[in-house]
Each structure stands twice: as structure tokens, then as C-alpha cells.
Design an enzyme around this catalytic site. Sequence first.
Site, PDB file in Angstrom:
ATOM      1  CG  HIS A   1      44.320  17.979 -36.959  1.00  0.00           C
ATOM      2  ND1 HIS A   1      43.885  17.121 -35.977  1.00  0.00           N
ATOM      3  CD2 HIS A   1      43.943  17.438 -38.147  1.00  0.00           C
ATOM      4  CE1 HIS A   1      43.284  16.088 -36.558  1.00  0.00           C
ATOM      5  NE2 HIS A   1      43.295  16.263 -37.856  1.00  0.00           N
TER       6      HIS A   1
ATOM      7  CG  ASP B   1      36.103  26.942 -37.845  1.00  0.00           C
ATOM      8  OD1 ASP B   1      36.229  25.881 -37.190  1.00  0.00           O
ATOM      9  OD2 ASP B   1      35.903  26.962 -39.078  1.00  0.00           O
TER      10      ASP B   1
HETATM   11  C1  GRF Z   1      50.311  16.621 -31.591  1.00  0.00           C
HETATM   12  O1  GRF Z   1      50.545  15.750 -32.670  1.00  0.00           O
HETATM   13  C2  GRF Z   1      49.043  17.405 -31.768  1.00  0.00           C
HETATM   14  O2  GRF Z   1      48.828  17.820 -33.057  1.00  0.00           O
HETATM   15  C3  GRF Z   1      48.022  16.375 -31.360  1.00  0.00           C
HETATM   16  O3  GRF Z   1      48.600  15.765 -30.220  1.00  0.00           O
HETATM   17  C4  GRF Z   1      50.007  15.855 -30.314  1.00  0.00           C
HETATM   18  C5  GRF Z   1      50.499  16.572 -29.087  1.00  0.00           C
HETATM   19  O4  GRF Z   1      51.846  16.333 -28.867  1.00  0.00           O
HETATM   20  N1  GRF Z   1      46.732  16.953 -31.151  1.00  0.00           N
HETATM   21  P1  GRF Z   1      52.637  17.097 -27.705  1.00  0.00           P
HETATM   22  O5  GRF Z   1      51.810  17.045 -26.438  1.00  0.00           O
HETATM   23  O6  GRF Z   1      52.899  18.499 -28.157  1.00  0.00           O
HETATM   24  O7  GRF Z   1      53.910  16.295 -27.555  1.00  0.00           O
END
Ligand code: GRF
Length: 201
Positions: free
Chosen positions: A110, A142
Site C-alpha cells: 500500500h 485481513d
Molecule cells: C502501487 O503503488 C501499489 O501500492 C498501489 O498501486 C501501485 C501499483 O503500481 N496500490 P504497479 O502496478 O505495481 O506499477
Amino acid sequence: MTSRLVVLVSGTGTNLQALVDACADPAYGAHVVAVGADRDGIEGLARADRAGIATFVKQVKDFTTREHWDRAMADSVAGFEPDLIVLAGFMKLVSDDFLARFEHRVVNTHPALSPSFPGMNGPADALAYGVKVTGATLFVVDGGVDTGPIVAQVAVPVLDDDRVETLHERIKTAERTMLVETLGRMAREGWELDGRRVRIG
Ligand code: GRF
């Protein structure tokens, strides 16, 4: 025996690519056995194709209910007998049933420092709040939204002239490194959950 990873994506898949690249070294301790997505035509799937990795797509609209979609997704994942399921930019919540099938083996990355700024807009929310430091969090999924036990975090400064895009790109650079380092350690050393505390090794 290297750990079997199934990676779920919804977008460009740069986190996936970082993992695939790391897995090219046998000493890394893990390999990506399949990549799943909730939509077609995304760069994340193309990256898997180019790497010769099996892919599957389950779109919510192709199922009569969200529950059916969720079960189909879980069935596909289970078919690859993963040790760890990595949600890497996967923009759907999975159900409690899904999580129960892979207990404590689903991790998500995240782009914020949990417990701040959960949800879809972590970088934008951090920018709007005016924090000077944000980052990325790897956690065991979770039933909540970005609430699971934290495996690793990395801090990233917010610059005065940042826009959402520049901030998110800077976070993603740090996020990829954290993801690769931490998953490698989990694969090689194992991990345990003690309440909310995750210990690797
Ligand atoms: C990442 O920053 C992830 O944490 C968020 O969306 C982005 C995805 O990037 N949920 P990618 O598709 O791996 O380039």
C-alpha cells in the site's frame, strides 16, 4: 525448494516486474508461478507474458455475483499451489472466504505509511493532509481496508512541489525495493504472526 508466488495485479505491474527480475536469481528463494488480474489488456499481464509466466483474468462483470467472482479468483489462485499471494496494485478487496483459504499468506503493498491514509488514494490523501513524510507498507491482508499486520514499511519524504504523480512515483521506487527485499526474506527465512506483530526468520 523456492517459494511459489502468485501475484495479482490491476495495472502497470512495476512491482510485479521488480519481483520477476529478482526471481531470476535462484538465490532469491522465490519464483512467480502465475499472475492474475481483475481486468484485461493491462501492462501487468503483458509483463507476465513476456516473462513466460502463466496468467489468468477474472472480471467481476463476467460473474453473476461478487461472491462467484471471488470464489473463481480463489480457485484459480489455489490451482497454482502458492506459498504466498502478493497483491501488487490489485484494486479489488478479496473476501474473508478468500483469505481463509490462504490463511496469513496473502500480502498487499500500500502506498502510504499505515495506519495513515488507507484506501485507494494514499498518495493524494497524504499530499492533501500536508504530511512531510509518507511511504509504503507491506502487510498481511485481513478483513479490513489496509489494516492487516505490518510486515515492512519504508518512509519517503514529501517535497514542497510534489504533485500526486511525482509523489506516487517516488513512493513506488521505494515500495519496489521494500517489496523485493522483504518477500525474499520471507521466502528464505519464513515468518510468523504473533497478534499484530510479524517476525521474519
Ligand atoms: C502501487 O503503488 C501499489 O501500492 C498501489 O498501486 C501501485 C501499483 O503500481 N496500490 P504497479 O502496478 O505495481 O506499477
